[in-house]
Design an enzyme around this catalytic site. Sequence first.
Site, short mmCIF file in Angstrom:
data_model
loop_
_atom_site.label_atom_id
_atom_site.label_comp_id
_atom_site.label_asym_id
_atom_site.label_seq_id
_atom_site.Cartn_x
_atom_site.Cartn_y
_atom_site.Cartn_z
N CYS A 1 0.84 -1.20 0.00
CA CYS A 1 0.00 0.00 0.00
C CYS A 1 0.88 1.26 0.00
O CYS A 1 1.61 1.49 -0.96
CB CYS A 1 -1.01 -0.03 1.14
SG CYS A 1 -2.34 1.19 0.93
N HIS B 1 -3.82 -4.48 -0.19
CA HIS B 1 -3.47 -5.02 1.12
C HIS B 1 -3.47 -6.54 1.06
O HIS B 1 -4.52 -7.17 1.07
CB HIS B 1 -4.47 -4.54 2.17
CG HIS B 1 -4.32 -3.10 2.50
ND1 HIS B 1 -3.39 -2.64 3.41
CD2 HIS B 1 -4.95 -2.00 2.04
CE1 HIS B 1 -3.47 -1.33 3.50
NE2 HIS B 1 -4.42 -0.91 2.66
N GLU C 1 -2.68 -8.55 3.37
CA GLU C 1 -3.17 -9.07 4.65
C GLU C 1 -4.69 -8.99 4.78
O GLU C 1 -5.26 -9.59 5.69
CB GLU C 1 -2.49 -8.35 5.82
CG GLU C 1 -2.94 -6.92 6.05
CD GLU C 1 -2.44 -5.91 5.04
OE1 GLU C 1 -2.85 -4.74 5.16
OE2 GLU C 1 -1.65 -6.25 4.13
#
Length: 196
Positions: free
Chosen positions: A77, A178, A180
């Site tokens: 990001c 992202h 995650e």
Amino acid sequence: MEIAVVDYKGGNVQSVLFALERLGVQATLTADHEVIRRAAKVLFPGEGEAASAMRELQAQGLDTLLPTLTQPFLGICLGMQLLGRHSEEGGGTKMLDILPFDVVRFPASAEYKVPHMGWNTLGHLRSPLFAGLQEQDYVYFVHSYYAPVGGYTIAQGEYPAPFSAAVQYENFYAVQFHTEKSGPIGTRILENFLNL
């Protein structure tokens, strides 16, 4: 294998650490230059605003350390955007100048709101980072600024025009989305990075 997650108060760090834990990897959150330099892999996550992130990197001397690293490095990001030369954000911010792109703001319209937030597809995949993925797999984005498509682009998104969803230069890899927060696709990308 020692994994360093760069701590520059860039936000989003805990979710990255949790994602690595789910993969059975214990990472060290650190700004210590020696720990970062000797790590087998380095992750550089971030959320927030470019100018304040660069001030923190400069205050810790990380702006001079990070471009010298030679091990596999993954920006996430804001951590991707910081690898560029310059950002329009904050009235104009000089970045780390590792990759030859300038970060620009998405134009707002009635149909396309800024920030670009939510699930979107990846296309034009060309990197071992995306081994086992399909064209048009979905990942999760939250960003108002982007890197244009160039020779460094290893995956594209569209909103509405193409933008760099992932970039690479030598050992420096980075993704705008992202990992995650991107479910099994994000997990596979993190696994691929750890296996580089």
